[in-house]
Design an enzyme around this catalytic site. Structure first.
Site, short mmCIF file in Angstrom:
data_model
loop_
_atom_site.label_atom_id
_atom_site.label_comp_id
_atom_site.label_asym_id
_atom_site.label_seq_id
_atom_site.Cartn_x
_atom_site.Cartn_y
_atom_site.Cartn_z
N ALA A 133 -2.45 -1.68 9.14
CA ALA A 133 -1.41 -2.59 8.86
C ALA A 133 -1.88 -3.87 7.81
O ALA A 133 -0.72 -4.38 7.06
CB ALA A 133 -0.51 -3.41 9.97
N ASP A 143 -0.18 3.82 6.50
CA ASP A 143 -0.44 3.48 4.98
C ASP A 143 -1.95 3.66 4.79
O ASP A 143 -2.51 2.56 5.12
CB ASP A 143 0.25 2.21 4.82
CG ASP A 143 -0.02 1.94 3.47
OD1 ASP A 143 0.29 2.60 2.51
OD2 ASP A 143 -0.34 0.66 2.95
N GLY A 161 2.60 -6.81 5.13
CA GLY A 161 3.84 -6.67 4.29
C GLY A 161 4.81 -5.49 5.16
O GLY A 161 5.82 -5.79 5.34
N LYS A 162 4.11 -4.46 5.30
CA LYS A 162 4.94 -3.43 5.88
C LYS A 162 5.43 -3.55 7.35
O LYS A 162 6.50 -3.29 7.93
CB LYS A 162 4.22 -2.00 5.82
CG LYS A 162 4.09 -1.52 4.50
CD LYS A 162 3.43 -0.32 4.09
CE LYS A 162 3.17 0.09 2.75
NZ LYS A 162 2.16 -0.94 1.96
N CYS A 212 -1.65 5.04 -1.88
CA CYS A 212 -1.52 4.47 -3.08
C CYS A 212 -2.61 5.02 -3.95
O CYS A 212 -3.11 4.55 -4.81
CB CYS A 212 -1.54 3.11 -3.12
SG CYS A 212 -3.29 2.29 -2.58
N PRO A 217 -2.61 -6.27 4.93
CA PRO A 217 -2.24 -7.67 5.40
C PRO A 217 -0.88 -7.85 6.23
O PRO A 217 -0.70 -9.17 6.60
CB PRO A 217 -2.26 -8.51 3.89
CG PRO A 217 -1.61 -7.71 3.29
CD PRO A 217 -2.11 -6.13 3.51
#
Length: 513
Positions: A113, A181, A117-118, A234, A115
């Site tokens: 997780a 992520d 944001g999600k 990404c 920093p």
């Protein structure tokens, strides 16, 4: 070209894309990067935000609360940022949570997780109902994760610093939604972060692919039947994307890919790249029915959208009857805690944790903790009933959305909403309590206009001269005491007013620089 791309990366992408598409892809690195902000709907709705925000906004197609902004606007240099009204986020990074399809009341895990944001995006979708467990294995990065959860006013989150394997042992078949992520080789961020391009190594692709498989395996065991995993990276590398998904499907036949709608610039997955990998000895041939599913994944390409490169896959789990029964039994056991009921078998339960994770040295009776919190809430919050089970952890009081037993043996960074510290029977309120409060929940409020230099002085930690008439008090309350400081009606932090002076309680680590 402004960005110096690694030679091996260029050759590989030319081979994968073909000359015509590669030319468009390569040219995108001459385009400027795109900046975005996402509205924090825990504090303000998008329409109200657009009415007060001081810079130009342009909608991001795949996120209803996301907007493009010019980097020159410096959105991090406005009091609204310090009030948690918006999160500064790369536009493509907003897509995974939208695909997770979170609804209020669900149990959600953000596994990688930091920093945060999600996680704040997930929390906004939960609307304070259900729970969010947010985790990162990197101890240093969990500091930023915890701060962002606190800044954005999240009340129903637990922050962990654990490995996926250990979390999986504590939460079998527990979560409705899981976001991964995944750590990756970062090829999609080369335009945004030139250092990443300079330090990239071809070996990273294989290294991260193995890591991603292990993370997905752990996540699968934590997902409730009928639940959803969103896997994102990404990077462009098929080893970390289509091949990772194909391998997961091969080992977990109870999962299937949910095909993405190919709109808002989302392009399909590339199952043909699995064959390319196999032909080059970098992968294996998968059964046609598995390979075909990877076409239902999605990609955001920098030459096709206004954002950086991302890969997206939505995975859903079909439930076996036995697993469903076990999950329902598990929910019945833990729901008494999540509803705030006390454990009658253990009236004294100081939080237990692994050594070095903040275990308090004294066993403090829950009744003392509850009494100190209730006294503060009665005096300073006019008796507001806030959600969660009060517990003591590392000398601090939290309101937790989760049964304390679930956290035993885990590296816990925040077991819930941090409301304050108890000393000598009295509670000193914490900054995260202030940031998650509405002005209507505080007995005393001082509102500072964003156009007034006083708000900047407050954010810098200065003592303010404030006439008592400016302190808005509940009927019958004195202006003396803890004051919730707001900017244009949105909470910032605490002050303590007495005799015309507001003693600044804004924490040093949060201050305007």
């Amino acid at each position: 070209m402004a960005v110096q791309l690694p030679k091996e990366f260029i050759e590989r992408m030319r081979e994968l894309l073909g000359e015509e598409e590669f030319a468009h892809f390569y040219a995108s690195y001459d385009s400027p990067r795109f900046a975005g902000i996402r509205v924090n709907t825990l504090k303000i709705d998008p329409e109200a935000f657009k009415a007060v925000v001081p810079f130009d906004l342009r909608p991001i197609p795949w996120c209803q609360t996301g907007y493009y902004v010019e980097e020159q606007a410096k959105p991090g240099k406005h009091p609204y940022y310090h009030a948690g009204l918006y999160y500064i986020q790369e536009p493509s990074a907003m897509a995974p949570v939208e695909l997770l399809d979170v609804t209020p009341g669900e149990r959600v895990l953000d596994l990688c997780a930091a920093p945060g944001g999600k996680s704040t995006q997930i929390a906004a979708k939960l609307r304070g109902r259900g729970m969010l467990v947010t985790n990162d294995i990197n101890a240093e990065r969990t500091k930023a994760l915890a701060k962002n959860i606190e800044l954005y006013g999240v009340r129903n989150a637990v922050v962990l610093g654990e490995s996926p394997e250990r979390i999986a042992r504590a939460f079998p078949s527990f979560f409705d939604k899981i976001l991964i992520d995944a750590p990756c080789s970062g090829e999609g961020m080369f335009r945004k972060d030139e250092d990443m391009a300079r330090h990239w190594e071809p070996e990273w692709v294989r290294k991260y692919a193995g890591m991603q498989q292990e993370i997905l395996k752990s996540a699968a065991s934590m997902l409730a039947p009928g639940g959803r995993i969103v896997y994102s990276t990404c990077t462009f590398a098929p080893e970390e994307n289509e091949a990772t998904i194909a391998e997961f499907l091969l080992e977990h036949p109870e999962f299937r890919v949910v095909p993405l709608r190919l709109d808002d610039g989302i392009a399909p997955g590339r199952p043909e790249w699995l064959t390319w990998l196999a032909e080059w000895g970098e992968g294996k041939m998968y059964p046609p029915e598995i390979a075909a599913q990877t076409a239902g994944c999605g990609r955001l390409w920098p030459h096709k959208v206004e954002g950086e490169g991302h890969f997206l896959a939505v995975l859903e789990r079909h439930g076996a009857e036995k697993i469903q029964k076990e999950a329902e039994e598990d929910r019945n056991v833990s729901s008494k805690w999540e509803g705030g009921a006390r454990d009658k078998r253990n009236p004294r339960h100081p939080h237990r944790s692994r050594p070095g994770t903040g275990r308090d040295s004294k066993a403090v009776d829950d009744r003392e903790v509850l009494e100190s919190w209730r006294t503060f809430a009665q005096e300073q919050l006019d008796g507001a009933e806030l959600p969660g089970e009060p517990l003591l952890f590392g000398g601090n009081v939290y309101l937790s959305p989760l049964a304390k037993e679930r956290l035993d043996g885990l590296k816990v960074v925040r077991p819930g909403w941090y409301v304050g510290t108890v000393k000598n029977g009295r509670l000193t309120p914490g900054q995260p309590l202030a940031t998650a409060l509405s002005p209507t929940e505080a007995v005393r409020v001082l509102d500072l206009p964003s156009s007034d230099g006083g708000v900047i002085r407050y954010l810098k930690g200065e003592t303010l001269q404030v006439d008592k008439e400016r302190i808005r008090c509940r009927e019958g309350a004195s202006p003396k005491g803890y004051v919730l400081v707001t900017v244009d009606g949105y909470s910032l932090g605490w002050g303590k007013w007495q005799d015309g002076l507001l003693k600044n309680e804004y924490p040093a680590g949060w201050r305007w620089t």
